[in-house]
Design a protein around this motif. Structure first.
Motif, PDB file in Angstrom:
ATOM      1  N   TRP A  38      40.636  -3.486  46.570  1.00 14.47           N
ATOM      2  CA  TRP A  38      40.149  -4.708  45.953  1.00 14.47           C
ATOM      3  C   TRP A  38      41.351  -5.622  45.414  1.00 14.47           C
ATOM      4  O   TRP A  38      41.242  -6.827  45.438  1.00 14.47           O
ATOM      5  N   ASP A  39      42.281  -4.999  44.961  1.00 15.21           N
ATOM      6  CA  ASP A  39      43.357  -5.758  44.236  1.00 15.21           C
ATOM      7  C   ASP A  39      44.040  -6.410  45.655  1.00 15.21           C
ATOM      8  O   ASP A  39      44.334  -7.571  45.586  1.00 15.21           O
ATOM      9  N   ALA A  40      44.264  -5.636  46.859  1.00 13.94           N
ATOM     10  CA  ALA A  40      44.745  -6.391  47.778  1.00 13.94           C
ATOM     11  C   ALA A  40      43.845  -7.270  48.465  1.00 13.94           C
ATOM     12  O   ALA A  40      44.512  -8.380  48.928  1.00 13.94           O
ATOM     13  N   VAL A  41      42.720  -7.183  48.394  1.00 14.55           N
ATOM     14  CA  VAL A  41      41.606  -8.233  49.118  1.00 14.55           C
ATOM     15  C   VAL A  41      41.828  -9.508  48.142  1.00 14.55           C
ATOM     16  O   VAL A  41      41.969 -10.755  48.654  1.00 14.55           O
ATOM     17  N   TYR A  42      41.871  -9.539  46.750  1.00 17.01           N
ATOM     18  CA  TYR A  42      42.022 -10.591  45.797  1.00 17.01           C
ATOM     19  C   TYR A  42      43.302 -11.310  46.065  1.00 17.01           C
ATOM     20  O   TYR A  42      43.308 -12.345  45.538  1.00 17.01           O
ATOM     21  N   GLU A  43      44.287 -10.526  45.955  1.00 12.53           N
ATOM     22  CA  GLU A  43      45.422 -11.154  46.105  1.00 12.53           C
ATOM     23  C   GLU A  43      45.625 -11.922  47.362  1.00 12.53           C
ATOM     24  O   GLU A  43      46.240 -13.146  47.394  1.00 12.53           O
ATOM     25  N   ARG A  44      45.133 -11.234  48.602  1.00  8.39           N
ATOM     26  CA  ARG A  44      45.207 -12.501  49.692  1.00  8.39           C
ATOM     27  C   ARG A  44      44.471 -13.609  49.718  1.00  8.39           C
ATOM     28  O   ARG A  44      44.656 -14.823  50.014  1.00  8.39           O
ATOM     29  N   GLU A  45      43.013 -13.390  48.954  1.00  4.91           N
ATOM     30  CA  GLU A  45      42.226 -14.482  48.519  1.00  4.91           C
ATOM     31  C   GLU A  45      42.801 -15.549  47.737  1.00  4.91           C
ATOM     32  O   GLU A  45      42.519 -16.801  48.032  1.00  4.91           O
ATOM     33  N   LEU A  46      43.429 -15.058  46.633  1.00  2.00           N
ATOM     34  CA  LEU A  46      44.073 -15.913  45.646  1.00  2.00           C
ATOM     35  C   LEU A  46      45.077 -16.861  46.366  1.00  2.00           C
ATOM     36  O   LEU A  46      45.347 -17.883  46.401  1.00  2.00           O
ATOM     37  N   GLN A  47      45.787 -16.233  47.295  1.00  2.00           N
ATOM     38  CA  GLN A  47      46.992 -16.913  47.947  1.00  2.00           C
ATOM     39  C   GLN A  47      46.429 -17.883  49.096  1.00  2.00           C
ATOM     40  O   GLN A  47      46.831 -18.862  49.182  1.00  2.00           O
ATOM     41  N   THR A  48      45.231 -17.395  49.661  1.00  4.77           N
ATOM     42  CA  THR A  48      44.735 -18.485  50.587  1.00  4.77           C
ATOM     43  C   THR A  48      43.927 -19.542  49.860  1.00  4.77           C
ATOM     44  O   THR A  48      44.062 -20.774  50.180  1.00  4.77           O
ATOM     45  N   PHE A  49      43.526 -19.407  48.569  1.00  5.27           N
ATOM     46  CA  PHE A  49      42.882 -20.276  47.718  1.00  5.27           C
ATOM     47  C   PHE A  49      44.091 -21.227  47.530  1.00  5.27           C
ATOM     48  O   PHE A  49      44.145 -22.431  47.358  1.00  5.27           O
ATOM     49  N   ARG A  50      45.134 -20.856  47.012  1.00  4.79           N
ATOM     50  CA  ARG A  50      46.580 -21.488  46.414  1.00  4.79           C
ATOM     51  C   ARG A  50      46.982 -22.296  47.688  1.00  4.79           C
ATOM     52  O   ARG A  50      47.068 -23.759  47.513  1.00  4.79           O
ATOM     53  N   GLU A  51      46.699 -22.074  48.846  1.00  2.29           N
ATOM     54  CA  GLU A  51      47.330 -22.698  50.077  1.00  2.29           C
ATOM     55  C   GLU A  51      46.437 -23.687  50.548  1.00  2.29           C
ATOM     56  O   GLU A  51      46.896 -24.625  51.021  1.00  2.29           O
ATOM     57  N   PHE A  52      45.207 -23.252  50.609  1.00  2.00           N
ATOM     58  CA  PHE A  52      44.100 -24.022  51.583  1.00  2.00           C
ATOM     59  C   PHE A  52      42.994 -24.495  50.640  1.00  2.00           C
ATOM     60  O   PHE A  52      41.937 -25.217  51.320  1.00  2.00           O
ATOM     61  N   GLY A  53      42.804 -24.019  49.672  1.00  9.24           N
ATOM     62  CA  GLY A  53      41.607 -24.254  48.574  1.00  9.24           C
ATOM     63  C   GLY A  53      40.370 -23.727  49.047  1.00  9.24           C
ATOM     64  O   GLY A  53      39.295 -23.861  48.518  1.00  9.24           O
ATOM     65  N   ASP A  54      40.470 -22.413  49.673  1.00 12.79           N
ATOM     66  CA  ASP A  54      39.293 -21.586  50.325  1.00 12.79           C
ATOM     67  C   ASP A  54      39.085 -20.605  49.193  1.00 12.79           C
ATOM     68  O   ASP A  54      39.808 -19.948  48.605  1.00 12.79           O
ATOM     69  N   THR A  55      37.722 -20.872  48.630  1.00 12.13           N
ATOM     70  CA  THR A  55      37.321 -19.621  47.592  1.00 12.13           C
ATOM     71  C   THR A  55      37.082 -18.285  48.048  1.00 12.13           C
ATOM     72  O   THR A  55      36.951 -17.549  47.112  1.00 12.13           O
ATOM     73  N   GLY A  56      37.179 -18.049  49.407  1.00 10.55           N
ATOM     74  CA  GLY A  56      37.150 -16.710  49.631  1.00 10.55           C
ATOM     75  C   GLY A  56      35.580 -16.134  50.244  1.00 10.55           C
ATOM     76  O   GLY A  56      34.653 -17.238  50.221  1.00 10.55           O
ATOM     77  N   GLU A  57      35.433 -15.221  50.221  1.00  8.98           N
ATOM     78  CA  GLU A  57      34.439 -14.441  50.952  1.00  8.98           C
ATOM     79  C   GLU A  57      33.296 -14.408  49.754  1.00  8.98           C
ATOM     80  O   GLU A  57      33.576 -14.181  48.490  1.00  8.98           O
ATOM     81  N   ILE A  58      32.019 -14.590  49.946  1.00  9.02           N
ATOM     82  CA  ILE A  58      30.729 -14.392  49.309  1.00  9.02           C
ATOM     83  C   ILE A  58      30.239 -13.290  49.830  1.00  9.02           C
ATOM     84  O   ILE A  58      29.510 -13.242  50.615  1.00  9.02           O
ATOM     85  N   TRP A  59      30.435 -12.327  48.967  1.00 13.34           N
ATOM     86  CA  TRP A  59      30.081 -10.839  49.859  1.00 13.34           C
ATOM     87  C   TRP A  59      28.805 -10.616  49.954  1.00 13.34           C
ATOM     88  O   TRP A  59      28.717  -9.858  51.008  1.00 13.34           O
TER      89      TRP A  59
END
Length: 177
Positions: A38-59
């Protein structure tokens, strides 16, 4: 030799457990049950949000969020009821609760990156009344109490998949709750 509900023997269950199949508790251990995952998942999603504004997966999907809100409506949960989202992830459900009108909302997650992502998503939405905290629900550092509603969309599921003593972790979850 005794048999289980499916007609299999205990020896068969033990043999399956050794091969990555369900153990005695019916769950297959998985990386989905680990903090590292989960740390790895949210590190990737945080980076994606910073780069593209994508909030990530709605699990568990928007429909699950909507179903929970409809349940809260049906049961006449007051909009000022205190709500705890256990394992808040990207905080999207917190945003939905706030948009619906709930005013005393707290999200916790053991992943600091998830809490950073939640904070960014909440800020992007222009919301300021949502509380966030890095907190491991199995090893609470503070007393979390007084909540009218505790919501869990998948934390207990992930705990159930933990390859390291999931049965005890589930018991601790219930105790924390």
């Amino acid at each position: 030799m005794s048999s289980d509900a499916d007609g299999g023997s205990g020896a068969e269950v033990a043999a399956l457990s050794d091969k990555g199949s369900p153990g005695e508790d019916g769950f297959v251990p998985s990386a989905l049950g680990t903090r590292k995952h989960w740390d790895a998942v949210y590190e990737r999603e945080l980076q994606t949000f910073r780069e593209f504004g994508d909030t990530g997966e709605i699990w568990f999907g928007e429909e699950s969020m909507n179903r929970l809100i409809r349940w809260m409506q049906k049961h006449k949960i007051p909009l000022d009821a205190s709500v705890l989202d256990i394992g808040t992830g990207n905080g999207v459900f917190l945003v939905e609760l706030a948009k619906f009108g709930f005013s005393d909302i707290t999200g916790i997650d053991y992943s600091p990156s998830a809490i950073q992502l939640s904070g960014s998503v909440i800020e992007k939405e222009g919301l300021s009344n949502i509380k966030l905290k890095v907190e491991d629900f199995l090893n609470l550092s503070t007393q979390l109490s007084g909540f009218h509603i505790c919501i869990d969309k998948g934390t207990f599921d992930a705990i159930s998949l933990n390859p390291d003593n999931a049965i005890e972790k589930r018991k601790q979850y219930v105790k924390s709750l």
